[in-house]
Design an enzyme around this catalytic site. Sequence first.
Site, PDB file in Angstrom:
ATOM      1  N   CYS A 298       5.856  56.071  36.298  1.00 16.88           N
ATOM      2  CA  CYS A 298       5.115  55.460  35.188  1.00 16.88           C
ATOM      3  C   CYS A 298       4.535  56.520  34.261  1.00 16.88           C
ATOM      4  CB  CYS A 298       3.959  54.631  35.729  1.00 16.88           C
ATOM      5  SG  CYS A 298       4.499  53.404  36.916  1.00 16.88           S
TER       6      CYS A 298
ATOM      7  N   ASN B 101      -0.411  54.993  37.630  1.00 12.35           N
ATOM      8  CA  ASN B 101       0.828  55.618  38.098  1.00 12.35           C
ATOM      9  C   ASN B 101       0.583  56.036  39.538  1.00 12.35           C
ATOM     10  OD1 ASN B 101       3.137  57.189  38.492  1.00 12.35           O
ATOM     11  ND2 ASN B 101       2.260  58.967  37.457  1.00 12.35           N
ATOM     12  N   GLY B 102       1.490  55.645  40.444  1.00 11.73           N
ATOM     13  CA  GLY B 102       1.332  56.028  41.848  1.00 11.73           C
ATOM     14  C   GLY B 102       1.462  54.810  42.747  1.00 11.73           C
TER      15      GLY B 102
ATOM     16  N   ARG C 175      10.389  59.930  31.422  1.00 14.14           N
ATOM     17  CA  ARG C 175       9.974  59.729  32.820  1.00 14.14           C
ATOM     18  C   ARG C 175      10.680  58.534  33.458  1.00 14.14           C
ATOM     19  NH1 ARG C 175       5.107  62.276  33.977  1.00 14.14           N
ATOM     20  NH2 ARG C 175       4.386  60.670  35.413  1.00 14.14           N
TER      21      ARG C 175
ATOM     22  N   TRP D 206       7.502  52.108  35.838  1.00 11.18           N
ATOM     23  CA  TRP D 206       8.715  52.302  36.628  1.00 11.18           C
ATOM     24  C   TRP D 206       8.415  51.615  37.956  1.00 11.18           C
ATOM     25  CZ3 TRP D 206      10.484  55.395  40.906  1.00 11.18           C
ATOM     26  CH2 TRP D 206      11.879  55.532  40.941  1.00 11.18           C
TER      27      TRP D 206
ATOM     28  N   LYS E   9      25.838  71.833  45.316  1.00 10.41           N
ATOM     29  CA  LYS E   9      24.989  72.220  44.186  1.00 10.41           C
ATOM     30  C   LYS E   9      25.628  73.371  43.411  1.00 10.41           C
ATOM     31  CE  LYS E   9      22.988  69.419  43.797  1.00 10.41           C
ATOM     32  NZ  LYS E   9      23.044  68.239  44.545  1.00 10.41           N
TER      33      LYS E   9
ATOM     34  N   LYS F 264      25.662  60.994  36.153  1.00 15.42           N
ATOM     35  CA  LYS F 264      24.535  60.751  37.064  1.00 15.42           C
ATOM     36  C   LYS F 264      24.793  59.509  37.909  1.00 15.42           C
ATOM     37  CE  LYS F 264      20.367  61.547  38.552  1.00 15.42           C
ATOM     38  NZ  LYS F 264      20.357  62.648  39.516  1.00 15.42           N
TER      39      LYS F 264
ATOM     40  N   HIS G 217      38.839  78.713  62.353  1.00 17.60           N
ATOM     41  CA  HIS G 217      40.096  77.959  62.433  1.00 17.60           C
ATOM     42  C   HIS G 217      40.689  77.745  61.042  1.00 17.60           C
ATOM     43  CE1 HIS G 217      39.397  77.183  66.667  1.00 17.60           C
ATOM     44  NE2 HIS G 217      38.173  76.780  66.373  1.00 17.60           N
TER      45      HIS G 217
ATOM     46  N   GLU H 104      25.373  70.317  51.198  1.00 17.97           N
ATOM     47  CA  GLU H 104      24.627  70.024  49.972  1.00 17.97           C
ATOM     48  C   GLU H 104      24.449  71.306  49.138  1.00 17.97           C
ATOM     49  OE1 GLU H 104      23.966  67.542  48.342  1.00 17.97           O
ATOM     50  OE2 GLU H 104      22.274  68.037  47.072  1.00 17.97           O
TER      51      GLU H 104
ATOM     52  N   GLU I  33      28.639  72.069  41.502  1.00 15.68           N
ATOM     53  CA  GLU I  33      28.303  71.145  40.421  1.00 15.68           C
ATOM     54  C   GLU I  33      27.767  71.854  39.187  1.00 15.68           C
ATOM     55  OE1 GLU I  33      26.718  66.884  42.022  1.00 15.68           O
ATOM     56  OE2 GLU I  33      25.505  68.589  42.609  1.00 15.68           O
TER      57      GLU I  33
HETATM   58  C1  G6P Z   1      27.248  61.236  41.288  1.00 14.69           C
HETATM   59  C2  G6P Z   1      26.111  62.214  40.998  1.00 14.69           C
HETATM   60  C3  G6P Z   1      25.644  62.856  42.312  1.00 14.69           C
HETATM   61  C4  G6P Z   1      25.252  61.756  43.310  1.00 14.69           C
HETATM   62  C5  G6P Z   1      26.390  60.759  43.533  1.00 14.69           C
HETATM   63  C6  G6P Z   1      25.932  59.560  44.319  1.00 14.69           C
HETATM   64  O1  G6P Z   1      28.371  61.928  41.703  1.00 14.69           O
HETATM   65  O2  G6P Z   1      26.541  63.214  40.099  1.00 14.69           O
HETATM   66  O3  G6P Z   1      24.521  63.678  42.055  1.00 14.69           O
HETATM   67  O4  G6P Z   1      24.912  62.370  44.530  1.00 14.69           O
HETATM   68  O5  G6P Z   1      26.859  60.268  42.272  1.00 14.69           O
HETATM   69  O6  G6P Z   1      24.993  58.863  43.566  1.00 14.69           O
HETATM   70  P1  G6P Z   1      23.967  57.841  44.171  1.00 14.69           P
HETATM   71  O7  G6P Z   1      23.260  57.291  42.962  1.00 14.69           O
HETATM   72  O8  G6P Z   1      24.767  56.774  44.869  1.00 14.69           O
HETATM   73  O9  G6P Z   1      23.083  58.565  45.090  1.00 14.69           O
END
Ligand code: G6P
Length: 623
Positions: free
Chosen positions: A2, A106-107, A33, A80, A500, A618, A519, A496, A503
């Site tokens: 929010c 907010n919170g 936000r 939000w 990163k 996204k 292997h 992960e 990406e």
């Molecule tokens: C896209 C985004 C990733 C995300 C994935 C899953 O590939 O670029 O950052 O991890 O989707 O998205 P979700 O909203 O299901 O977590």
Amino acid sequence: MCGIIGIVLRYQRALSKPLGSVIKGCLKNLEYRGYDSVGFALASSNSLVIRKSKGKIDEVDVKLAFDDFDGICGVGHTRWATHGKPSDINAHPLTDCSKRIVVVHNGIIENYLELKEELIRRGHRFESETDTEVVPHLIEEFKKLGMNSYDAFKKAASLLRGTYALAVIDTDEPGRIYFARNTSPLVIGIRDDATFLASDIPAFIDYTRKVIVIQDDEVGYISGSDVRIEKLVSKSYEVDLTPPICELVDYSSRIRHIDWTPEMAKKGGYPHFMLKEIHEQPQAIASTLSSLANEVKDVLKLISKADRVLIVGAGTSYHASFVGSILLSELAEVKSHAIISSEMKWYSRSVDECDVVIAVSQSGETIDTLLAVREARRRGALTIALTNVIDSTLARESHLTIYTRAGPEVGVAATKTFSAQVVALTYLALSLAEYRSTLSTNKLNELKNSLRSLPDYVSSTISATEPRARSLASLISSKQNAYYLGRGLGLPVSMEGALKLKEVAYIHAESYPAGESKHGPIALVDEGFPVFFTILGSNDGELIISNVEEMKARGALTIAVIPSNLDRIHKYFNYAFIMHPVPYEVAPSLYIIPHQLLAYYTAVTLGYDPDKPRNLAKTVTVV
Ligand code: G6P
């Protein structure tokens, strides 16, 4: 998350346009936000106007008519949704029974249910599903019991548990906005003819750059010409007339002049959203933890009697699912498997009503994850969404929902939503372990305490590892490839980390179980080939040494993310991120931090925009 704005003018039209217009502009500056509803309240000596609606500011402006309203004092809010779906009624401001006290928040107020019950018992009528609505009713109640307006506000604030930034107008004191802060951000902006209160500096940057950041447990008020800040030093959770003890704060040395551009201001002074969101992880974790108890309570029995738990997710959410499946199995002895959403269809013939499917997705809209849930439901499984977006398609289509409360994530590469997902799944695994008595009381308490302390550890880890990530980035940016190796929970963290780097820095990075590296993958390793080892504790530390030796013998550049108490192993690595030792089971959301920072700084070193990586979206709504 929010957004709050509050403005008190010294005289009508001090800012040369109707206050409604000013508030609209400030709220637009907070749009980054994320929000689903918008509203404002304007007070003058004899009137109060409240207008609110679901929707975006530009869409609902015609209906709300911001520009038509003026006043001397006003609050505005972008909501939000966390408690209660996005709707006109749940939008802020919220009011008391007499509609004379308005609140924006907010919170998350953790103890709102008990406060609401008590207030209903005392005759108050509630209109919304929000946690926030308890605040105006509490103030009304204390005033009814004889307190003056400001004391009633402070008393109400002192009763709240959870996270909050509050801005309150009481029409009995129309020239003031009361405020209180715990964890959720709040800043004051000062100029000669007006005072501002906001969730973030960009809200009022067009009007002033003179700011005071409100600290946790501070309460007070702004008027057109004055700011009062007090520190809440004692809290009592009783609904009685004992006023909270407060100390007056001398804030003169805290006034700052900000020289950010408006664009920088939206990013909170950070050059990119990705870096801002990495730094927001302590708050994302704290907010998520603060609201899990009720949601998780509902699923313990259901999961416990299931034959198996399948956790599905895509991208980063799959990595969090992987952490979750290991923890459910290790801590709670629940048969659980993580499956990539788009691969779920190859397993679905075996899914039936004895299964639980947990679908993890920050957006709640990823089509592969939705399809997995639809098929699982069709086959009779119980489906539980774990998502960051209230009322998202995934939440609506699943039987039950657990929410992460990381706030909106703007950077395409997920960071804070990952740690929030991991923390939520860790909490679930620990709650199941307690429910099923699969851990000793000592172990359970140790893990619960460590989980509670994570926001602090994450915060100190960001400060401690950022300089090394920045300096290592220039070395990594010259490489074409990298391996990320780990064992146990170190594996999803490595996966992960590799994702990163791929990406945002476009460097080919692969993750393998460390034991598997000999292997095949090792065939590519030669002089200077970077190999990251993520070691969460002594179990995987001892085992991994032989894998490190194998890589070193081929000339690899070895980099560790490793706890400080494994110092006998540090010497095996060319570089190391030395981490605070926490129990292995709660380490993943801490040990991902150097990887996130390194990927970010490598992207920046190479001149890429980490917020908008090429070819990526996204939210992915195509199969
Ligand atoms: C896209 C985004 C990733 C995300 C994935 C899953 O590939 O670029 O950052 O991890 O989707 O998205 P979700 O909203 O299901 O977590």
